[in-house]
Design a protein around this motif. Structure first.
Motif, mmCIF file in Angstrom:
data_model
loop_
_atom_site.group_PDB
_atom_site.id
_atom_site.type_symbol
_atom_site.label_atom_id
_atom_site.label_comp_id
_atom_site.label_asym_id
_atom_site.label_seq_id
_atom_site.Cartn_x
_atom_site.Cartn_y
_atom_site.Cartn_z
ATOM 1 N N TYR A 179 6.173 5.994 8.488
ATOM 2 C CA TYR A 179 5.010 6.009 7.610
ATOM 3 C C TYR A 179 4.636 4.597 7.153
ATOM 4 C CZ TYR A 179 4.967 11.063 7.351
ATOM 5 O OH TYR A 179 4.862 12.389 7.677
ATOM 6 N N GLU A 180 3.334 4.436 6.938
ATOM 7 C CA GLU A 180 2.790 3.154 6.500
ATOM 8 C C GLU A 180 3.465 2.657 5.228
ATOM 9 O OE1 GLU A 180 -1.406 3.475 5.837
ATOM 10 O OE2 GLU A 180 -1.598 1.432 5.060
ATOM 11 N N LYS A 181 3.744 3.565 4.282
ATOM 12 C CA LYS A 181 4.290 3.163 2.979
ATOM 13 C C LYS A 181 5.598 2.391 3.108
ATOM 14 C CE LYS A 181 7.114 7.250 2.055
ATOM 15 N NZ LYS A 181 7.629 8.154 1.035
ATOM 16 N N GLY A 190 0.804 -1.218 0.000
ATOM 17 C CA GLY A 190 0.000 0.000 0.000
ATOM 18 C C GLY A 190 0.837 1.269 0.000
ATOM 19 N N HIS A 191 0.260 2.302 -0.629
ATOM 20 C CA HIS A 191 0.847 3.655 -0.632
ATOM 21 C C HIS A 191 2.201 3.690 -1.354
ATOM 22 C CE1 HIS A 191 -2.473 4.489 2.075
ATOM 23 N NE2 HIS A 191 -2.141 3.370 2.696
ATOM 24 N N GLY A 192 3.056 4.657 -1.010
ATOM 25 C CA GLY A 192 4.349 4.798 -1.686
ATOM 26 C C GLY A 192 4.544 6.179 -2.265
ATOM 27 N N ILE A 201 -1.316 -5.193 0.967
ATOM 28 C CA ILE A 201 -0.793 -5.076 2.334
ATOM 29 C C ILE A 201 -0.844 -3.622 2.802
ATOM 30 C CG2 ILE A 201 1.276 -5.343 3.759
ATOM 31 C CD1 ILE A 201 1.960 -7.749 1.939
ATOM 32 N N HIS A 202 -1.497 -3.426 3.923
ATOM 33 C CA HIS A 202 -1.609 -2.101 4.533
ATOM 34 C C HIS A 202 -1.428 -2.212 6.038
ATOM 35 C CE1 HIS A 202 -3.341 0.567 1.267
ATOM 36 N NE2 HIS A 202 -3.321 -0.629 0.685
ATOM 37 N N LEU A 203 -1.389 -1.038 6.709
ATOM 38 C CA LEU A 203 -1.507 -0.990 8.162
ATOM 39 C C LEU A 203 -2.681 -0.081 8.483
ATOM 40 C CD1 LEU A 203 1.791 -1.362 7.650
ATOM 41 C CD2 LEU A 203 1.741 -1.318 10.149
ATOM 42 N N ASN A 204 -3.423 -0.456 9.477
ATOM 43 C CA ASN A 204 -4.604 0.293 9.866
ATOM 44 C C ASN A 204 -4.213 1.481 10.759
ATOM 45 O OD1 ASN A 204 -7.378 0.605 9.768
ATOM 46 N ND2 ASN A 204 -7.749 -1.539 10.239
#
Ligand SMILES: [Zn+2]
Length: 305
Positions: free
Chosen positions: A140-142, A125-127, A193-196
């Protein structure tokens, strides 16, 4: 006022060496929606503005995954086409117009369900400029999604799988770019794949998985089970989730919100390379459980067991 249109009457169900197809001749391009049913496994297509008088059923020999097709006028302006599949697991489908003909391209169950014969897509996820959520330490989540995805990629490759990743570096990709890349890559399944993140960093923690279409639910359930076996809090398995990468219908897909980046305890785990390895191992084990479940249910459906 709504004016119903008629079917042109040219219907076709067939298969080539890769896919099965159902073609529905229409007089013009009409809007449609699709949904999935399980037990038995069915793809249901609602076509708005189409009318027809007769019920129609076919069973064609060149179609290998399609067991039956029929249609029914469910209201004055909605024609429902039901495609029943041979296998309990729905492996995906693509709906498109070819001229005015509406075609449903149906993916067959892979003949060999070993990882070494499958293509697995991973979407970190993200980036880039899309940072995702931020943890209490500032991470950061990314960054974490990519680290976990990279470990998962290595595990799957070691097991012989072909792996495609929507990104392998810290780059910006929007959902359309990801979706088009995945369509081109044509994977057998996708894990995002992410983090909440929560406004309540203290009380909200744990792991969860998400699906949009009921036929793809088993993958998300299998992964959640293995994630929970790591001793994480249960945030749950959530359906009908409006995440755009759960939207594709071409392959089973699941979104894994591995941990809550907003929770200090979860964040510590997510930052720990050894725990990232455990998460990757749990997702891989969940994929294997899903594949074994498919083998089992197919055997039962075919009367082998
Ligand atoms: Zn995210």
């Amino acid at each position: 006022a709504f004016i119903p249109k008629s079917l042109s009457g040219s219907w076709k169900v067939w298969g080539d060496d890769q896919y099965d197809y159902v073609s529905i001749g229409l007089n013009e391009k009409l809007p449609y929606t699709t949904l999935q049913e399980i037990n038995p496994s069915r793809i249901v297509l609602n076509i708005y503005g189409a009318t027809s008088n007769t019920n129609w059923i076919t069973q064609l020999k060149s179609a290998k995954e399609v067991k039956n097709v029929w249609y029914r006028q469910i209201s004055d302006d909605v024609l429902r086409v039901t495609i029943e599949l041979k296998h309990p697991q729905i492996w995906g489908y693509l709906v498109y117009y070819n001229g005015n003909g509406l075609t449903v391209r149906i993916k067959r169950q892979p003949k060999n369900l070993s990882l070494s014969h499958l293509t697995i897509a991973i979407d970190p996820g993200h980036g880039g400029t899309n940072l995702g959520a931020q943890g209490p330490t500032g991470v950061y989540e990314k960054k974490l999604t990519l680290q976990i995805a990279d470990k998962l990629q290595k595990l799957l490759k070691r097991a012989g799988a072909t792996v495609v990743m929507t990104r392998t570096t810290d780059e910006s990709l929007d959902m359309i770019q990801r979706t088009l890349f995945l369509r081109e890559a044509d994977p057998d399944l996708l894990v995002s794949i992410h983090l909440n993140s929560s406004d309540d960093p203290i009380h909200v923690s744990g792991t969860s998985t998400y699906y949009r279409y009921i036929g793809f639910r088993p993958l998300s359930v299998a992964i959640l089970k293995r994630m929970l076996a790591l001793g994480l809090d249960e945030y749950g398995n959530v359906g009908r989730f409006n995440f755009s990468l759960n939207g594709p219908t071409e392959y089973p897909n699941a979104l894994v919100e591995t941990l809550f980046i907003s929770n200090p305890g979860d964040e510590m785990k997510a930052l720990d390379p050894a725990f990232q390895e455990k998460i990757a191992g749990a997702i891989k084990a969940g994929i294997l459980d899903f594949l074994n479940g498919v083998k089992g249910s197919s055997a039962i459906a075919n009367g082998v067991k």
